[in-house]
Scaffold this motif. Structure first.
Motif, PDB file in Angstrom:
ATOM      1  N   ASP A 352       0.848  -1.191   0.000  1.00 50.78           N
ATOM      2  CA  ASP A 352       0.000   0.000   0.000  1.00 50.78           C
ATOM      3  C   ASP A 352       0.884   1.242   0.000  1.00 50.78           C
ATOM      4  OD1 ASP A 352      -2.132   1.729   0.111  1.00 50.78           O
ATOM      5  OD2 ASP A 352      -2.377   1.561   2.289  1.00 50.78           O
ATOM      6  N   PRO A 353       1.445   1.607  -1.154  1.00 49.37           N
ATOM      7  CA  PRO A 353       1.280   0.995  -2.484  1.00 49.37           C
ATOM      8  C   PRO A 353       2.241  -0.190  -2.665  1.00 49.37           C
ATOM      9  CG  PRO A 353       2.701   2.897  -2.652  1.00 49.37           C
ATOM     10  CD  PRO A 353       2.264   2.839  -1.203  1.00 49.37           C
ATOM     11  N   TYR A 354       2.137  -0.828  -3.838  1.00 49.01           N
ATOM     12  CA  TYR A 354       3.001  -1.976  -4.130  1.00 49.01           C
ATOM     13  C   TYR A 354       4.397  -1.493  -4.488  1.00 49.01           C
ATOM     14  CZ  TYR A 354      -0.979  -5.142  -4.026  1.00 49.01           C
ATOM     15  OH  TYR A 354      -2.066  -5.890  -3.624  1.00 49.01           O
ATOM     16  N   LYS A 355       5.329  -1.754  -3.554  1.00 46.10           N
ATOM     17  CA  LYS A 355       6.727  -1.360  -3.771  1.00 46.10           C
ATOM     18  C   LYS A 355       7.622  -2.577  -3.648  1.00 46.10           C
ATOM     19  CE  LYS A 355       6.669   3.510  -2.501  1.00 46.10           C
ATOM     20  NZ  LYS A 355       7.430   4.587  -1.836  1.00 46.10           N
ATOM     21  N   ILE A 356       8.661  -2.595  -4.479  1.00 46.64           N
ATOM     22  CA  ILE A 356       9.558  -3.744  -4.542  1.00 46.64           C
ATOM     23  C   ILE A 356      11.005  -3.324  -4.342  1.00 46.64           C
ATOM     24  CG2 ILE A 356       8.011  -4.991  -6.109  1.00 46.64           C
ATOM     25  CD1 ILE A 356       9.996  -4.267  -8.385  1.00 46.64           C
ATOM     26  N   ILE A 357      11.833  -4.308  -4.048  1.00 46.64           N
ATOM     27  CA  ILE A 357      13.277  -4.185  -4.205  1.00 46.64           C
ATOM     28  C   ILE A 357      13.723  -5.319  -5.124  1.00 46.64           C
ATOM     29  CG2 ILE A 357      13.695  -3.085  -1.969  1.00 46.64           C
ATOM     30  CD1 ILE A 357      14.690  -5.852  -0.972  1.00 46.64           C
ATOM     31  N   VAL A 358      14.779  -5.092  -5.868  1.00 50.09           N
ATOM     32  CA  VAL A 358      15.342  -6.143  -6.721  1.00 50.09           C
ATOM     33  C   VAL A 358      16.351  -6.908  -5.883  1.00 50.09           C
ATOM     34  CG1 VAL A 358      16.553  -6.656  -8.871  1.00 50.09           C
ATOM     35  CG2 VAL A 358      15.031  -4.671  -8.734  1.00 50.09           C
ATOM     36  N   SER A 359      16.099  -8.201  -5.697  1.00 47.85           N
ATOM     37  CA  SER A 359      16.937  -8.985  -4.773  1.00 47.85           C
ATOM     38  C   SER A 359      18.020  -9.793  -5.471  1.00 47.85           C
ATOM     39  CB  SER A 359      16.056  -9.926  -3.936  1.00 47.85           C
ATOM     40  OG  SER A 359      15.234 -10.730  -4.766  1.00 47.85           O
ATOM     41  N   GLY A 360      17.951  -9.950  -6.790  1.00 44.65           N
ATOM     42  CA  GLY A 360      19.013 -10.682  -7.470  1.00 44.65           C
ATOM     43  C   GLY A 360      18.558 -11.261  -8.790  1.00 44.65           C
ATOM     44  N   ARG A 361      19.284 -12.262  -9.237  1.00 44.22           N
ATOM     45  CA  ARG A 361      18.981 -12.967 -10.483  1.00 44.22           C
ATOM     46  C   ARG A 361      18.659 -14.413 -10.131  1.00 44.22           C
ATOM     47  NH1 ARG A 361      17.915 -10.958 -15.204  1.00 44.22           N
ATOM     48  NH2 ARG A 361      19.170 -12.457 -16.375  1.00 44.22           N
ATOM     49  N   ILE A 362      17.644 -14.972 -10.783  1.00 40.33           N
ATOM     50  CA  ILE A 362      17.213 -16.332 -10.441  1.00 40.33           C
ATOM     51  C   ILE A 362      18.309 -17.352 -10.733  1.00 40.33           C
ATOM     52  CG2 ILE A 362      16.124 -16.881 -12.667  1.00 40.33           C
ATOM     53  CD1 ILE A 362      14.743 -17.738  -9.167  1.00 40.33           C
ATOM     54  N   LYS A 363      19.169 -17.076 -11.711  1.00 40.40           N
ATOM     55  CA  LYS A 363      20.254 -18.004 -12.030  1.00 40.40           C
ATOM     56  C   LYS A 363      21.589 -17.568 -11.443  1.00 40.40           C
ATOM     57  CE  LYS A 363      18.118 -19.862 -16.199  1.00 40.40           C
ATOM     58  NZ  LYS A 363      18.209 -20.065 -17.666  1.00 40.40           N
ATOM     59  N   HIS A 364      21.614 -16.400 -10.800  1.00 35.57           N
ATOM     60  CA  HIS A 364      22.841 -15.939 -10.155  1.00 35.57           C
ATOM     61  C   HIS A 364      22.715 -16.184  -8.652  1.00 35.57           C
ATOM     62  CE1 HIS A 364      24.119 -12.977 -13.583  1.00 35.57           C
ATOM     63  NE2 HIS A 364      24.126 -14.239 -13.933  1.00 35.57           N
ATOM     64  N   TYR A 365      23.040 -17.368  -8.271  1.00 33.28           N
ATOM     65  CA  TYR A 365      23.012 -17.743  -6.862  1.00 33.28           C
ATOM     66  C   TYR A 365      24.065 -18.829  -6.686  1.00 33.28           C
ATOM     67  CZ  TYR A 365      20.467 -21.802  -8.607  1.00 33.28           C
ATOM     68  OH  TYR A 365      20.118 -22.930  -9.301  1.00 33.28           O
ATOM     69  N   ILE A 366      24.381 -19.112  -5.453  1.00 33.03           N
ATOM     70  CA  ILE A 366      25.292 -20.227  -5.178  1.00 33.03           C
ATOM     71  C   ILE A 366      24.512 -21.280  -4.421  1.00 33.03           C
ATOM     72  CG2 ILE A 366      27.386 -20.991  -3.990  1.00 33.03           C
ATOM     73  CD1 ILE A 366      28.563 -18.275  -4.383  1.00 33.03           C
ATOM     74  N   SER A 367      24.460 -22.462  -4.998  1.00 33.89           N
ATOM     75  CA  SER A 367      23.824 -23.577  -4.310  1.00 33.89           C
ATOM     76  C   SER A 367      24.582 -24.863  -4.605  1.00 33.89           C
ATOM     77  CB  SER A 367      22.356 -23.704  -4.708  1.00 33.89           C
ATOM     78  OG  SER A 367      21.658 -24.471  -3.740  1.00 33.89           O
ATOM     79  N   ALA A 368      25.910 -24.744  -4.624  1.00 37.75           N
ATOM     80  CA  ALA A 368      26.735 -25.915  -4.898  1.00 37.75           C
ATOM     81  C   ALA A 368      26.593 -26.963  -3.804  1.00 37.75           C
ATOM     82  CB  ALA A 368      28.199 -25.494  -5.032  1.00 37.75           C
TER      83      ALA A 368
END
Length: 499
Positions: A352-368
């Motif tokens: 209220d209102p709809y506000k966002i933050i950009v948290s990253g890239r779906i393929k840019h992560y580490i999950s080795a």
């Protein structure tokens, strides 16, 4: 205050009233956009293949239109690029934006006559929102610089092709053209370093009041401008410079160094433009987050990021989003993208209102190792400790080390270019590791369970990331160093730059 600045305040008040209507009716406007998009594209090749004539509700749409990334949409895009009409949107595109994908090579994203005005309108409204809230409009009377791609356009089968920022340069309103730098000729220089040097020459005596561009390349401009003026701060070169506009990357890792270069904590406006659409912008200096643009011909969908790679992930519209949850962003646009996974992850920090933050890239992560560490988490961990210790971080990237030396546990390996380095790099790394454990419970469990050892930070030489990007032919423009990777491609290249 000049005439332009005075008139801009009146216009800003009008635009703010329009934005207030959007803020209060976001879900209804998204539903209206959804129905309009389906109706307009019903008779396209895509619309026929996906039975748009049968779609009445969002549930119908989800059943008939799958989520796809660029590679999965490529057969349709290739037909558009080949010059065919009515493929995913009526007619042919107005432009094709050319962009580099991390996995897809060169990508072509269509811009239509319906979608192009949205890019201009959102950029304009970001500035007008600032004027309305702060009352500061003086920058409109001075020079403005936009560090961007070349405005020269190529052609593919009758459709102009270029970088988004270069295309947008052709649509800057006439009342701003005389204020705008660099010149068309300088903007057309392809080599980034030559271009920056030419921009320095052309702008160093100008009454610069607004500067726009992604942080690492603005920093290069500031460094060279300062060198030309004998080490002066930017505020002493441009005494009326009061507003910095950026997008494309998280500003926080760059903030300290940019403010040091400028000489004070300048007002900033964050924007979220993409070739696919201008998604959001910062509409307030007092409140955190970017206002989602709900009335510019884009219908948004959201997939919980931790479900994204599942066979049947949850898929929701704006009405059902939750706060502080990481979502993969899916777009449906009036340029003919359908169920399109843009690759970004976002979080809602307000409804209220709809506000966002950009948290990253779906393929840019580490999950080795199953930790699924995302960009927001590594940036917070590094910058919180750097701020606590008064350190200056220029740039960084992180990769897993899954085959450590004999007797060692695997670990996350960080490559950090410092402006001001820590006195004790190992102690600094341990603090960053503790901060990351607090942000990511899976990482905490792996450290506690002796599956991983604490992260290792390598300090790299000055200009390491500029030199790396130069070696890859990606210096300047909208190119950015990925902060996270699941492979060692970048990490192994950076080994040669360790101090």
């Amino acid at each position: 205050m000049g005439l332009k600045a005075s008139l801009s305040k009146i216009f800003a008040a009008y635009v703010n009233r329009q934005l207030n209507k959007q803020r209060k009716n976001a879900v209804a406007l998204q539903q209206k956009t959804f129905l309009e998009l389906i109706a307009q594209a019903r008779d396209t090749e895509f619309g026929k293949a996906h039975n748009f004539s049968q779609i009445r509700t969002y549930e119908d749409f989800k059943r008939l239109v799958p989520v796809r990334d660029y590679e999965e949409l490529r057969p349709y895009i290739e037909r558009i690029v080949a010059g065919e009409a009515n493929i995913t949107w009526p007619g042919k595109p107005l432009y094709l934006t050319k962009t580099s994908g991390t996995t897809s090579g060169v990508k072509y994203i269509p811009l239509s006559k319906e979608s192009m005005p949205g890019h201009i309108k959102a950029a304009r409204n970001a500035l007008l929102s600032y004027i309305h809230e702060t009352g500061r409009a003086e920058f409109v009377d001075g020079k403005m610089i936009f560090l961007q791609g070349s405005p020269e356009l190529a052609e593919k089968n009758g459709v102009p092709v270029g970088r988004l920022s270069g295309i947008v340069a052709h649509h800057v309103p006439g009342y701003l053209q005389k204020n705008r730098l660099p010149s068309y000729q300088v903007n057309c220089i392809e080599d980034w370093e030559q271009k920056v040097d030419a921009i320095v020459e052309e702008t160093s005596q100008a009454d610069m009041r607004l500067i726009s561009g992604i942080p690492p390349w603005c920093q290069m401009y500031f460094d060279r401008l300062s060198a030309k003026h004998g080490g002066k701060k930017i505020k002493d070169i441009f005494p009326n410079f009061k507003l910095y506009v950026y997008g494309g990357v998280n500003y926080e890792p760059y903030r300290a160094r940019i403010e040091e270069s400028i000489g004070f904590a300048i007002d900033t406006i964050e924007t979220y433009p993409a070739s696919e659409g201008f998604i959001a912008f910062q509409d307030s200096q007092k409140e955190r987050g970017l206002l989602l643009q709900v009335d510019l011909g884009m219908f948004y969908e959201f997939i919980p990021a931790d479900e994204y790679f599942n066979d049947n992930p949850t898929r929701i519209s704006l009405a059902d989003v939750e706060l502080d949850k990481n979502y993969a962003l899916i777009l449906n646009t009036n340029a003919g993208l359908w169920g399109y996974s843009i690759g970004d992850t976002i979080k809602f920090i307000s409804k209220d209102p709809y506000k966002i933050i950009v948290s990253g890239r779906i393929k840019h992560y580490i999950s080795a190792f199953g930790e699924h560490v995302i960009g927001e988490e590594v940036e917070h961990a590094l910058m919180s400790v750097a701020k606590e210790e008064g350190l200056d971080v220029v740039e960084f990237t992180v990769a897993p080390q899954v085959t450590p030396e004999a007797g060692q546990l695997p670990y996350h390996e960080w490559f950090v270019e410092f402006g001001k380095e820590p006195a004790d790099l190992k102690a600094f790394a341990l603090k960053v590791d503790k901060a990351l454990q607090k942000k990511n419970i899976y990482y905490f469990d792996l450290i506690e369970g002796n599956i991983l050892q604490p992260l290792i930070v390598n300090s790299v030489k000055k200009d390491t990331f500029i030199n790396y990007m130069r070696s890859q032919g990606k210096l300047g423009g909208q190119n950015k160093v990925p902060r996270l990777a699941n492979d060692r491609k970048i990490a192994d290249e950076l080994k040669q730059y360790i101090n």
